[in-house]
Design a protein around this motif. Structure first.
Motif, mmCIF file in Angstrom:
data_model
loop_
_atom_site.group_PDB
_atom_site.id
_atom_site.type_symbol
_atom_site.label_atom_id
_atom_site.label_comp_id
_atom_site.label_asym_id
_atom_site.label_seq_id
_atom_site.Cartn_x
_atom_site.Cartn_y
_atom_site.Cartn_z
ATOM 1 N N VAL A 66 1.388 -1.040 -0.186
ATOM 2 C CA VAL A 66 0.035 -0.639 0.201
ATOM 3 C C VAL A 66 0.874 1.830 -0.312
ATOM 4 N N ARG A 67 0.922 2.334 -0.585
ATOM 5 C CA ARG A 67 1.181 3.644 -0.942
ATOM 6 C C ARG A 67 0.656 4.602 0.408
ATOM 7 N N LEU A 68 1.433 5.271 0.596
ATOM 8 C CA LEU A 68 1.388 6.729 1.509
ATOM 9 C C LEU A 68 0.360 7.580 1.142
ATOM 10 N N PRO A 69 -0.337 8.749 1.827
ATOM 11 C CA PRO A 69 -0.939 9.282 0.868
ATOM 12 C C PRO A 69 0.750 10.434 1.071
ATOM 13 N N THR A 70 0.303 11.083 -0.501
ATOM 14 C CA THR A 70 1.155 12.357 -0.461
ATOM 15 C C THR A 70 0.313 14.015 0.767
ATOM 16 N N LEU A 71 1.826 14.503 -0.054
ATOM 17 C CA LEU A 71 0.902 16.089 0.779
ATOM 18 C C LEU A 71 0.418 16.939 -0.435
ATOM 19 N N ARG A 72 -0.004 16.709 -1.913
ATOM 20 C CA ARG A 72 -0.898 16.873 -2.646
ATOM 21 C C ARG A 72 -1.537 16.183 -2.291
ATOM 22 N N GLY A 73 -1.995 14.831 -2.515
ATOM 23 C CA GLY A 73 -2.983 14.662 -2.060
ATOM 24 C C GLY A 73 -3.928 15.228 -1.004
ATOM 25 N N LYS A 74 -2.740 14.981 0.168
ATOM 26 C CA LYS A 74 -3.863 15.436 1.508
ATOM 27 C C LYS A 74 -4.178 17.230 1.080
ATOM 28 N N LYS A 75 -3.341 17.635 -0.073
ATOM 29 C CA LYS A 75 -4.114 18.804 0.448
ATOM 30 C C LYS A 75 -5.462 18.946 -0.306
ATOM 31 N N ARG A 76 -5.284 17.538 -1.725
ATOM 32 C CA ARG A 76 -6.587 17.528 -2.519
ATOM 33 C C ARG A 76 -7.600 17.302 -2.204
ATOM 34 N N ALA A 77 -7.896 16.114 -1.001
ATOM 35 C CA ALA A 77 -8.229 15.972 0.219
ATOM 36 C C ALA A 77 -9.077 17.281 1.197
#
Lengths: 270, 333
Positions: free
Chosen positions: A185-196
């Motif tokens: 499993v991958r970890l969330p990225t910073l960009r992903g967290k921002k998008r979320a």
């Protein structure tokens, strides 16, 4: 591929302490997380999207706080999410849960694949995935450990059974449940967290779904919990400590004697 | 007819042990309900001796659904066949094993026939007065035992944890009916094609059915050291399991993993070496009959649930245990 991933928010267990007498979790302060086994479903869906294009929509049912789980999935890379939250959904067993999720999937429209986790770590039934496939009348493969090919509207997979890996091909749209072996499993990225953080996750109630209210939540659940017991798990077994090589021999002597007393060595000593 | 039913399982024409375990559960319930017990066999290649054994071990009737196309499990087809039979015969209870087959088929069937289903039960009983099935199962990683009933829906369905019941002795005098059930063409699922079962996988294990399991964890320090456990396992006729730590480090394959994200096992004997015993690991072994823990850490949680614990270095204890077992065999032969 249009992919839907149903997920569940569960109590976090990895750092939970255990009461040694009752064997129960000390729940105070326990946070909630995305069901750890659902992460493999999210990962599988993301990899399929990376290989074949399309979108991944995450779907959950739970209290308003379950929005956090949906956002975590978006932070990992899911395109969008949907939360079903309504008091009438509360107390649903696996029959009523799969019924409600099926109504939400129909509302989302056409899909190619639903990828679910093997089971949730709290309820531990593994029943919602197969139930959802039954409601939607789509082909089902559970315990999928590998996806071999996706081509011509067909999905070839291997499912982990007691006897080995069963190889099968499903016509899409279909539903699979996956086991841990399928992917890291991958970890969330910073960009992903921002998008979320910025994403708007719609929250639907029963009124938004084409459902029979008598089939929802506790009322719609065929099974009823009669009682909950906390079993004592400490067996109060015999303990020996090893001190030096003589200690090893003595400890193994004591173990062999114990195993013999329980009739567990008959086969090997005769 | 309100019978109690069990769903037998077979692999390549041979009935699996769980088929007989379910019969002892079903027999007890049928007797309490003063009804008959029937066992359902779907598949190809289970011969008359196998079908008769189901009767000799507790069934009053056997429904045999045989077709060459049923050699491999296809959930939709099985579910269609069972739903048809359930609507026709109206059983009061349907039990299946909590295996990859039972845990796939039963929830699918429960939706089709609008029945309640309880997963992975370790105890089953009949509620006096109401005749409701009381189904007890571990939940939240085995930290609670929940008892569940289905008051308003029939059949009452449950999957039963493998190896949680003792098989009834074979009574060659027991008589019963074997009924051959034809399959309607439209019950076959055409959207799923099974190509076969790959069992030639290197180091594949069927831990769920193992009598004895020897497992290792982080304390083994490296993957090569699983050799120590394999040697011990060879002496005990055991299969080798592992904790999540060991699997995540790539020391051994996922089919070996025991615990919440791996397998749940109930062997007669479980020996853990160098496994501390996280709450997730304990969830997978709590129903083992006898638990032995070998760990140099006296505070390892697994020592608490063990029937026998050795506080010592596994690198001393395991080889010594293997040597002693080997020697006692040599003396005996």
């Amino acid at each position: 591929m249009t992919i839907i991933v149903p997920i569940k928010q569960v109590p976090e267990t990895s750092n939970v302490r255990m009461d040694p007498e009752t064997g129960t979790m000390i729940r105070a302060g326990a946070a909630t997380v995305v069901n750890p086994l659902d992460l493999y479903a999210i990962e599988t869906a993301l990899r399929l999207r990376e290989a074949h294009g399309g979108s991944v929509t995450v779907l959950s049912m739970g209290p308003p706080a379950a929005l956090k789980a949906v956002k975590e999935a978006i932070a990992m890379g899911c395109d969008d999410g949907l939360l079903l939250s309504d008091r009438v959904f509360a107390g649903a067993d696996t029959w009523a849960t799969s019924y409600t999720l099926a109504a939400a999937v129909r509302r989302l429209g056409a899909f190619d694949l639903i990828v679910a986790g093997e089971r949730a770590t709290d309820g531990d039934t593994a029943q919602v995935g197969p139930g959802l496939a039954a409601w939607l009348d789509v082909p089902l493969a559970t315990y999928v450990a590998r996806i071999d090919t996706v081509a011509d509207g067909r999905l070839s997979v291997q499912r982990l059974t007691e006897e080995g890996y069963q190889q099968l091909t499903l016509q899409l749209p279909a539903l699979i449940t996956v086991v841990k072996e399928i992917a890291a499993v991958r970890l969330p990225t910073l960009r992903g967290k921002k998008r979320a953080r910025l994403s708007e996750v719609p929250v639907l109630t029963a009124a938004d779904l084409d459902v029979d209210r008598a089939c929802l939540g506790l009322r719609g659940s065929p099974t009823k919990v009669v009682r909950i017991e906390r079993p004592k798990v400490a067996r109060g077994g015999e303990m020996v400590s090893v001190n030096g090589q003589q200690g090893v021999t003595a400890a193994v002597d004591a173990l062999l004697e114990f195993l013999r007393s329980r009739g567990l060595l008959e086969e090997v000593s005769s | 007819m309100s019978f109690v039913w069990t769903v037998a399982e077979q692999h390549e024409g041979r009935l699996k042990a769980v088929s007989f375990e379910l019969l002892s559960r079903g027999r007890a319930l049928a007797d309490k309900l003063d009804t008959k017990l029937a066992s359902l066999v779907i598949g190809a290649g289970v011969g008359q001796p196998g079908l008769r054994e189901l009767i000799q071990r507790g069934a009053d009737e056997v429904y045999h659904v045989a077709d060459a196309r049923l050699a491999h499990f296809v959930c939709e087809t099985w579910s269609n066949i069972l739903a048809d039979l359930v609507r026709h015969y109206r059983p009061v209870v349907v039990l299946a094993a909590a295996t990859s087959l039972g845990r796939t088929l039963m929830p699918h069937l429960a939706v089709k026939v609008h029945a309640g289903l309880t997963a992975d039960c370790t105890e089953l009983d009949i509620e006096p007065g109401s005749d409701n099935l009381l189904q007890t199962r571990p939940a939240i990683g085995g930290n609670i035992m929940a008892t569940i009933k289905t008051p308003d829906h029939r059949p009452q369905m449950a999957t039963v944890r493998p190896r949680s019941s003792v098989v009834l002795p074979r009574d060659p005098e027991r008589l019963g009916r074997i009924i051959e059930v034809p399959v309607a063409e439209q019950l076959f699922e055409s959207r799923v094609v099974v190509h076969g079962c790959r069992a030639d996988v290197e180091d594949f294990v069927n831990l769920e059915e193992a009598e004895v399991v020897v497992a290792g964890g982080k304390g083994l320090k490296k993957g090569d050291n699983f050799a120590l456990l394999r040697e011990l396992a060879a002496e005990l006729g055991a299969m080798v399991g592992a904790s999540r730590d060991a699997v995540d480090r790539g020391w051994i394959g996922y089919p070996h993993q025991i615990g919440l994200s791996g397998k749940t096992i109930s062997p007669r004997l479980y020996i853990a070496a160098g496994i501390s015993g996280s709450i997730q690991h304990l969830a997978g072994i709590k129903t083992a009959e006898t638990i032995v823990s070998i760990n140099k850490d006296p505070d390892a949680p697994l020592h608490n649930v063990a029937d026998f614990g050795i506080v010592g270095d596994l690198f001393d204890v395991v080889p010594e245990l293997t040597r002693r077992l080997r020697r006692s065999k040599a003396v005996a032969s």
